[in-house]
Design a protein around this motif. Structure first.
Motif, PDB file in Angstrom:
ATOM      1  N   VAL A 148      65.067 -16.845 -32.818  1.00 12.04           N
ATOM      2  CA  VAL A 148      64.028 -17.652 -33.439  1.00 12.04           C
ATOM      3  C   VAL A 148      62.982 -16.718 -34.037  1.00 12.04           C
ATOM      4  O   VAL A 148      62.834 -15.570 -33.607  1.00 12.04           O
ATOM      5  CB  VAL A 148      63.386 -18.647 -32.444  1.00 12.04           C
ATOM      6  CG1 VAL A 148      64.436 -19.613 -31.921  1.00 12.04           C
ATOM      7  CG2 VAL A 148      62.680 -17.929 -31.313  1.00 12.04           C
ATOM      8  N   PHE A 149      62.278 -17.230 -35.006  1.00  7.37           N
ATOM      9  CA  PHE A 149      61.353 -16.425 -35.799  1.00  7.37           C
ATOM     10  C   PHE A 149      60.311 -15.731 -34.919  1.00  7.37           C
ATOM     11  O   PHE A 149      59.672 -16.371 -34.074  1.00  7.37           O
ATOM     12  CB  PHE A 149      60.666 -17.330 -36.821  1.00  7.37           C
ATOM     13  CG  PHE A 149      59.976 -16.567 -37.895  1.00  7.37           C
ATOM     14  CD1 PHE A 149      60.694 -16.033 -38.963  1.00  7.37           C
ATOM     15  CD2 PHE A 149      58.612 -16.359 -37.844  1.00  7.37           C
ATOM     16  CE1 PHE A 149      60.048 -15.313 -39.954  1.00  7.37           C
ATOM     17  CE2 PHE A 149      57.965 -15.640 -38.825  1.00  7.37           C
ATOM     18  CZ  PHE A 149      58.683 -15.116 -39.885  1.00  7.37           C
ATOM     19  N   GLY A 150      60.196 -14.418 -35.078  1.00  2.00           N
ATOM     20  CA  GLY A 150      59.155 -13.690 -34.359  1.00  2.00           C
ATOM     21  C   GLY A 150      59.540 -13.237 -32.972  1.00  2.00           C
ATOM     22  O   GLY A 150      58.811 -12.496 -32.330  1.00  2.00           O
ATOM     23  N   TYR A 151      60.693 -13.699 -32.488  1.00  4.41           N
ATOM     24  CA  TYR A 151      61.157 -13.281 -31.164  1.00  4.41           C
ATOM     25  C   TYR A 151      62.351 -12.352 -31.331  1.00  4.41           C
ATOM     26  O   TYR A 151      63.160 -12.532 -32.234  1.00  4.41           O
ATOM     27  CB  TYR A 151      61.631 -14.483 -30.334  1.00  4.41           C
ATOM     28  CG  TYR A 151      60.544 -15.251 -29.611  1.00  4.41           C
ATOM     29  CD1 TYR A 151      59.247 -15.252 -30.059  1.00  4.41           C
ATOM     30  CD2 TYR A 151      60.844 -15.985 -28.465  1.00  4.41           C
ATOM     31  CE1 TYR A 151      58.267 -15.963 -29.396  1.00  4.41           C
ATOM     32  CE2 TYR A 151      59.873 -16.712 -27.800  1.00  4.41           C
ATOM     33  CZ  TYR A 151      58.587 -16.694 -28.265  1.00  4.41           C
ATOM     34  OH  TYR A 151      57.632 -17.405 -27.599  1.00  4.41           O
ATOM     35  N   GLY A 152      62.478 -11.397 -30.417  1.00  7.66           N
ATOM     36  CA  GLY A 152      63.674 -10.557 -30.416  1.00  7.66           C
ATOM     37  C   GLY A 152      64.563 -10.861 -29.243  1.00  7.66           C
ATOM     38  O   GLY A 152      65.532 -10.173 -28.999  1.00  7.66           O
ATOM     39  N   GLY A 183      63.209 -17.493 -22.384  1.00  8.03           N
ATOM     40  CA  GLY A 183      63.265 -16.324 -21.509  1.00  8.03           C
ATOM     41  C   GLY A 183      63.566 -15.076 -22.316  1.00  8.03           C
ATOM     42  O   GLY A 183      63.409 -15.060 -23.534  1.00  8.03           O
ATOM     43  N   GLY A 184      64.023 -14.036 -21.648  1.00  9.75           N
ATOM     44  CA  GLY A 184      64.258 -12.757 -22.312  1.00  9.75           C
ATOM     45  C   GLY A 184      65.731 -12.423 -22.446  1.00  9.75           C
ATOM     46  O   GLY A 184      66.557 -12.862 -21.656  1.00  9.75           O
ATOM     47  N   SER A 185      66.045 -11.652 -23.496  1.00  9.25           N
ATOM     48  CA  SER A 185      67.375 -11.049 -23.619  1.00  9.25           C
ATOM     49  C   SER A 185      67.207  -9.797 -24.461  1.00  9.25           C
ATOM     50  O   SER A 185      66.158  -9.593 -25.068  1.00  9.25           O
ATOM     51  CB  SER A 185      68.368 -12.018 -24.270  1.00  9.25           C
ATOM     52  OG  SER A 185      67.983 -12.313 -25.594  1.00  9.25           O
ATOM     53  N   GLY A 186      68.199  -8.946 -24.506  1.00  8.44           N
ATOM     54  CA  GLY A 186      68.087  -7.696 -25.246  1.00  8.44           C
ATOM     55  C   GLY A 186      67.232  -6.675 -24.512  1.00  8.44           C
ATOM     56  O   GLY A 186      67.000  -6.775 -23.301  1.00  8.44           O
ATOM     57  N   PRO A 220      61.566  -6.838 -28.287  1.00 13.27           N
ATOM     58  CA  PRO A 220      62.169  -5.642 -27.686  1.00 13.27           C
ATOM     59  C   PRO A 220      61.363  -4.380 -27.987  1.00 13.27           C
ATOM     60  O   PRO A 220      61.221  -4.007 -29.147  1.00 13.27           O
ATOM     61  CB  PRO A 220      63.549  -5.564 -28.353  1.00 13.27           C
ATOM     62  CG  PRO A 220      63.747  -6.867 -29.033  1.00 13.27           C
ATOM     63  CD  PRO A 220      62.403  -7.442 -29.306  1.00 13.27           C
ATOM     64  N   ALA A 221      60.821  -3.776 -26.949  1.00 14.03           N
ATOM     65  CA  ALA A 221      60.049  -2.543 -27.129  1.00 14.03           C
ATOM     66  C   ALA A 221      60.558  -1.465 -26.193  1.00 14.03           C
ATOM     67  O   ALA A 221      60.052  -0.359 -26.174  1.00 14.03           O
ATOM     68  CB  ALA A 221      58.575  -2.822 -26.834  1.00 14.03           C
TER      69      ALA A 221
END
Lengths: 379, 436
Positions: B72-76, B164-167, B207-208
């Motif tokens: 989705v836009f703006g999310y990694g 939630g998170g992935s990557g 993702p950082a």
């Protein structure tokens, strides 16, 4: 106001985080938060937690298949609305917990749950999974939804849990037995610390898809991904006769982890005969009595015999029965194996000790070889 | 059903809940569509899930393609692309992307909330979920690309709920149920989990990092969420003072009035409870004694393994000076083999606003983001650079609690500044007294 694809940033909300857990706590839980005095398992699958105030919360725990349809979830909601004032919770092992604030509400709830069956005769909501028994198998996606699995997940778990069902609904084990499944070495299921681990494993090196490898892969990343440095750059001929930048795999060094495939889709390694299951045992995460332990490989390969994986279910049943008969009260599977010695573990379970079970992977291997003349003879 | 599934049908018998029966049920529900739902992906998606899985059982190889970047836009993170490698045979699952939804702490739900999720996923997805994924998220399993923004919009606007998170992100944090329903919880796992999740939203969605990073929160050393084995930074509740003893309740256990281990062993006749055999002799530090009347614990020797408390929960309670231990670097096997978490901070208080804990987290991330290689988990970095480097970066004092034993090899990397006179010497001066 719906989403407007022509203006995706308008009124966008981001980074709001999860809902606060406080919204979802049943009143008896909220009122006694942090003030619980003790708990008991009244019968398999039924717990009572008693607060300092004297309030009690009764929990009925049921097993779930992890893959759940919304129809199934809606049925759970209807049960929770009828018996539990509209609250329920899930456990980390994919069980569902229905909570009531009075003992008189337990039996009707339990009967309601147990009366609901699937067309094939299976329970929708089997009650159990507590104490010194076998609880739900945590598992990964498997063939149902993942791109790297070496085995299925839901199907294997269904077959194993059908076989162990009586130990889900009873508590005859010396201690709890935690079974987990990960469908490849990536171990999304983190089976590396389970009493019994079912691990999907590939046994053939990756193929090179010459036609596309130079288009779909970052070759240096694929090379860097290999833990044994088995991959090196190479030129190959494409089917159209042109040269392409690609890789070569040193087959002798490949331990089939699939990490290259994760980085490079042109290196698939799945195979009907090559893929199957590794059984590991003796891991735990609790600090109780002994330190947390990793699971150890005791069976290097079992085939993917669909749809019910009989070799896997038989192997696990055998380990469970030998452990149940031989271990002392409170002794986890790994603690038992360490007490009797792993050589005795193989004798008692009748599992074949093969060269595959001797570690040969870097430093950790050395720490698993025996550096003492203290050992036990086995038949 | 649209496809014949003779192999999968064999997974419908037996007592354990059958996922095959459940997916068939959803397929039927969609076919009937009694509520007149305006399905946004093919109505026969569940038929196609079973169809492709049946084909997999024939081929014994997965039919899901490798990845695919969607989001989705703006999310990694939060959305995982998935495509079927037989889209013509199974068009309903040609795209079948996963959406990870950040579950609430302790996985408690109201039915009202769950019904909203079900409504959303019925209309815009497959109607199939995982409750829950291995990291803890609610997994919405399978939708098509044009639905992703729509689902995100409805999740945030209508349900007040984030992904939630992935990557290579902070992954969705997860906790045991802690103080909500457990007498062993040494700190409020849900409060800390919720606070850090909100504090670090940016790291969760963008993702950082070199690779994934997991926080898990266990209220006590029983480790019900397995934080010690599968989180880069695990928070395990513990206490500093004495175990509280109710001698009357001890006597009641000994007299057989209370069931040991909260009744966990009632499925078999293990004989009468024997406090000497079952508690005193099993204490890993031998710090307990029973003279027939009084239970004594020599607390300075106790390592808080929880066994005695688990066996006699009505007689023994965790101490009152509670907090948590922080362990770092756990992970599953790939690449270098499995790693258990290593003890970094023996004891720290866990009280809002958790400033001290956040300072540690940020120092740890600074070090890993600076030194970590692409796809290198924190545990692997610690192994590569050494635990001393980690302590230096964390500005923490070495403590004997951090090791099981001191090193067995004397290959110590002394630094110039640690040795009198430093490393710089004059070879000419040396040669004045030593011939070549």
């Amino acid at each position: 106001m719906p989403y407007d694809p022509s203006n995706p940033l308008k009124d966008r909300i981001t980074d709001i985080g999860p809902k606060s857990y406080e919204e979802f706590l049943p009143p008896v839980i909220k009122n006694n938060f942090g003030k619980w005095a003790y708990h008991e398992i009244l019968e398999p699958g039924v717990l009572v937690h008693v607060a300092e105030s004297g309030d009690k919360v009764f929990t009925v725990r049921v097993g779930g298949a992890r893959v759940m349809s919304i129809s199934h979830i809606r049925e759970m909601c209807a049960i929770a609305d009828k018996h539990c004032d509209g609250y329920l919770r899930f456990t980390t092992r994919n069980n569902v917990e229905f909570m009531v604030d009075d003992q008189s509400k337990v039996e009707p709830l339990k009967q309601d749950l147990l009366s609901r069956k699937q067309p094939g005769g299976g329970f929708k909501f089997p009650v159990g999974g507590t104490g010194a028994g076998i609880t739900n198998i945590v598992h990964t996606q498997g063939w149902l939804h993942c791109h790297t699995p070496a085995t299925d997940a839901s199907g294997v778990v269904k077959a194993v849990m059908d076989d162990l069902f009586d130990d889900f609904t009873s508590m005859r084990m010396p201690a709890q037995v935690r079974i987990s499944l990960a469908c490849c070495l990536n171990m999304c299921g983190a089976v590396h610390c389970s009493d019994i681990a079912i691990l999907g494993y590939h046994r053939k090196p990756p193929m090179i898809d010459a036609e596309v490898i130079d288009k779909v892969c970052e070759i240096p990343l694929a090379i860097a991904a290999c833990p044994t440095a088995a991959i090196k750059p190479a030129k190959i001929k494409k089917p159209d006769g042109t040269d392409a930048q690609a890789v070569a795999v040193n087959v002798d060094r490949c331990m089939f982890c699939g990490n290259c495939y994760t980085m490079c889709p042109a290196m698939p390694l799945a195979d009907a005969d090559g893929d199957g299951i590794v059984i590991m045992v003796g891991g735990k995460v609790s600090n109780r009595i002994s330190a947390p332990k990793f699971s150890k490989v005791v069976v290097a390969f079992l085939p993917n015999n669909v749809p019910r994986w009989p070799e896997t279910t038989d192997c696990i049943r055998n380990i469970v029965e030998v452990y149940a008969a031989d271990a002392k009260k409170y002794e986890r599977l790994g603690e038992w194996a360490e007490r009797i010695g792993w050589e005795k573990f193989f004798e008692k379970t009748g599992l074949d000790f093969t060269h595959h079970l001797i570690d040969d992977f870097r430093d950790p291997a050395y720490y698993t070889w025996r550096q003492t003349s203290q050992f036990k003879f086995t038949a | 059903m649209k496809h014949k599934t003779p192999l999968l049908d064999q997974l419908e018998s037996g007592p354990w809940p059958s996922f095959v029966s459940d997916i068939k049920r959803e397929a039927e529900s969609r076919a009937k569509n009694e509520k007149g739902v305006d399905f946004q992906i093919p109505a026969d998606v569940c038929d196609d899930i079973l169809g492709v899985l049946e084909l997999t059982y024939v081929h014994k190889r997965t039919h899901w393609k490798h990845g695919g970047i969607v989001g989705v836009f703006g999310y990694g993170g939060g959305v995982i692309g998935r495509y079927c490698d037989q889209p013509e045979m199974f068009p309903g699952v040609a795209h079948f992307h996963t959406i990870r939804v950040n579950q609430p702490g302790g996985k408690y739900y109201s039915t009202e909330y769950l019904e909203k999720i079900c409504d959303l996923w019925e209309r815009r997805g497959s109607g199939i979920t995982n409750m829950h994924g291995s990291t803890g998220d609610i997994i919405l399993l399978g939708t098509h690309t044009p639905q992703l923004e729509e689902v995100f919009w409805e999740l945030t606007h209508d349900i007040g709920q984030d992904l939630g998170g992935s990557g290579s992100n902070l992954r969705t944090t997860s906790d045991c149920l802690g103080k909500s329903r457990c007498e062993y919880a040494c700190y409020d796992t849900q409060a800390l989990c919720f606070d850090l999740t909100n504090e670090y939203q940016d790291y969760l969605h963008r993702p950082a990092f070199p690779y994934k990073f997991k926080f898990k929160f266990d209220g006590c050393p029983n480790c019900c969420v397995a934080s010690i084995a599968r989180s880069d930074m695990s928070f395990i509740g513990t206490w500093k003072d004495n175990i509280r003893i109710d001698q009357k309740a001890v006597a009641a256990y000994v007299a057989g009035e209370l069931k040991p281990n909260a009744g966990a062993h009632s499925g078999r006749d293990w004989g009468a409870f024997d406090i000497q055999k079952e508690v005193i002799d099993l204490c890993p530090t031998n710090c307990m004694a029973w003279d027939g009347k009084q239970l004594e614990i020599f607390n300075p020797e106790c390592t808080r393994c929880m066994h005695c408390i688990n066996v006699m929960p009505r007689a023994l309670r965790i101490g009152e000076d509670t907090g948590l231990s922080i362990l770092v670097g756990a992970k599953a096997p790939i690449l270098d083999g499995a790693q258990m978490g290593s003890l970094l901070v023996p004891f720290i208080k866990a009280e809002p606003p958790y400033t001290e804990i956040k300072e540690l987290i940020e120092k740890l991330w600074d070090y890993w983001m600076e030194e970590g290689k692409n796809r290198e988990r924190l545990g692997e970095l610690i192994k590569r650079k050494g635990f001393q480097k980690l302590l230096e970066a964390m500005e923490l004092k070495p403590l004997p609690q951090m090791v099981k034993e001191p090193r067995t090899n004397p290959y110590i990397f002394w630094k110039a500044e640690e040795v009198e006179g430093g490393f710089d010497r004059d070879i000419k001066e040396y040669r004045k007294y030593h011939q070549r």
